[in-house]
Scaffold this motif. Structure first.
Motif, short mmCIF file in Angstrom:
data_model
loop_
_atom_site.label_atom_id
_atom_site.label_comp_id
_atom_site.label_asym_id
_atom_site.label_seq_id
_atom_site.Cartn_x
_atom_site.Cartn_y
_atom_site.Cartn_z
N ASP A 47 -7.71 14.34 8.80
CA ASP A 47 -8.09 13.84 10.13
C ASP A 47 -9.40 13.07 10.01
N LEU A 48 -9.29 11.74 9.90
CA LEU A 48 -10.48 10.90 9.95
C LEU A 48 -10.73 10.51 11.39
N VAL A 76 -17.05 -0.17 25.92
CA VAL A 76 -16.49 0.26 24.64
C VAL A 76 -15.49 1.38 24.91
N ARG A 77 -14.30 1.25 24.28
CA ARG A 77 -13.22 2.22 24.55
C ARG A 77 -12.50 2.60 23.26
N HIS A 78 -12.33 3.90 23.06
CA HIS A 78 -11.58 4.45 21.92
C HIS A 78 -10.14 4.61 22.38
N THR A 79 -9.18 4.23 21.51
CA THR A 79 -7.76 4.29 21.91
C THR A 79 -7.15 5.67 21.76
N GLY A 80 -7.84 6.61 21.15
CA GLY A 80 -7.32 7.97 21.03
C GLY A 80 -7.38 8.49 19.61
N ASP A 81 -7.33 9.80 19.48
CA ASP A 81 -7.50 10.49 18.22
C ASP A 81 -6.18 10.54 17.45
N SER A 116 -14.59 12.66 8.12
CA SER A 116 -13.46 13.56 7.90
C SER A 116 -13.71 14.82 8.70
N PHE A 117 -13.06 14.90 9.85
CA PHE A 117 -13.28 16.04 10.73
C PHE A 117 -12.80 17.34 10.07
N GLU A 124 -9.81 12.34 -1.36
CA GLU A 124 -8.46 12.71 -0.92
C GLU A 124 -7.86 11.69 0.04
N VAL A 125 -8.51 10.53 0.17
CA VAL A 125 -8.05 9.48 1.08
C VAL A 125 -7.73 8.24 0.26
N GLN A 126 -6.70 7.51 0.66
CA GLN A 126 -6.41 6.23 0.01
C GLN A 126 -6.12 5.19 1.08
N ASN A 127 -6.22 3.93 0.68
CA ASN A 127 -5.92 2.81 1.57
C ASN A 127 -6.73 2.86 2.86
#
Length: 192
Positions: A47-48, A76-81, A116-117, A124-127
């Motif tokens: 979960d990033l 400013v607006r976040h589209t969601g988790d 990384s929450f 452990e993350v790619q791309n």
């Protein structure tokens, strides 16, 4: 035409015709890297979280993240988790929309972070990437790729900041550790 950015590189957010961009989207994408194990390759959900911290004269005045999806002024607006990434297979898994014309004049910088929450490191993350898109026509303007992983859990990805009468984006690529944007504040301040 997309500019593939390197750490520390800055690009003007002026359009080719001399006009200014009015709305941009900072997109974040990632996938969990497969791990070799006793029973073959497998992935673990990661979960990033994308956040945008709004600054006025190097002081944080507002933040947009998964628990506060819209800035107090609405610019400013976040589209969601997104809790697992990889949904877009190269597209944005989380996005933050910035209406540059509505950003209050006292806000001079907006810093975009990724953390990384769940606490896994970027090994452990790619791309993983951060990109800036002209929201009015969908054209990708710039992309910063998180390369090489690392034993850290966060990254101060980029910032947009006022320059003269317009805005500029700078790729920061500063590794850090922390599960939330609050944990990253000591690493953000030197990048302002």
């Amino acid at each position: 035409m997309t500019v593939n950015m390197t750490k520390g590189q800055a690009i003007s957010l002026q359009k080719n015709d001399g006009g200014s961009l009015t709305a941009v989207r900072m997109g974040l994408g990632w996938q969990a890297a497969p791990r070799r194990g006793l029973f073959g390759s497998r992935t673990r959900e990661i979960d990033l979280d994308a956040s945008a911290v709004l600054f006025a004269d190097k002081q944080p005045v507002d933040v947009v993240f998964f628990r506060h999806l819209v800035s107090d002024d609405g610019s400013v607006r976040h589209t969601g988790d997104n809790l697992v990434g990889g949904v877009g297979q190269g597209g944005d898994d989380e996005a933050i929309l910035v209406d540059l014309q509505r950003v209050p004049v006292h806000i001079d910088q907006i810093v975009f972070t990724v953390n990384s929450f769940t606490g896994q490191s970027f090994q452990e993350v790619q791309n993983a990437f951060c990109r800036l898109v002209d929201e009015t026509n969908g054209q990708e303007l710039a992309r910063y790729t998180l390369a090489g992983g690392g034993a850290y859990t966060a990254q101060i990805m980029a910032k947009v900041h006022r320059t003269g009468g317009g805005w500029t984006m700078t790729a920061l690529g500063v590794p850090a550790n922390g599960r939330t944007f609050q944990d990253l504040m000591p690493a953000i301040l030197p990048a302002l």
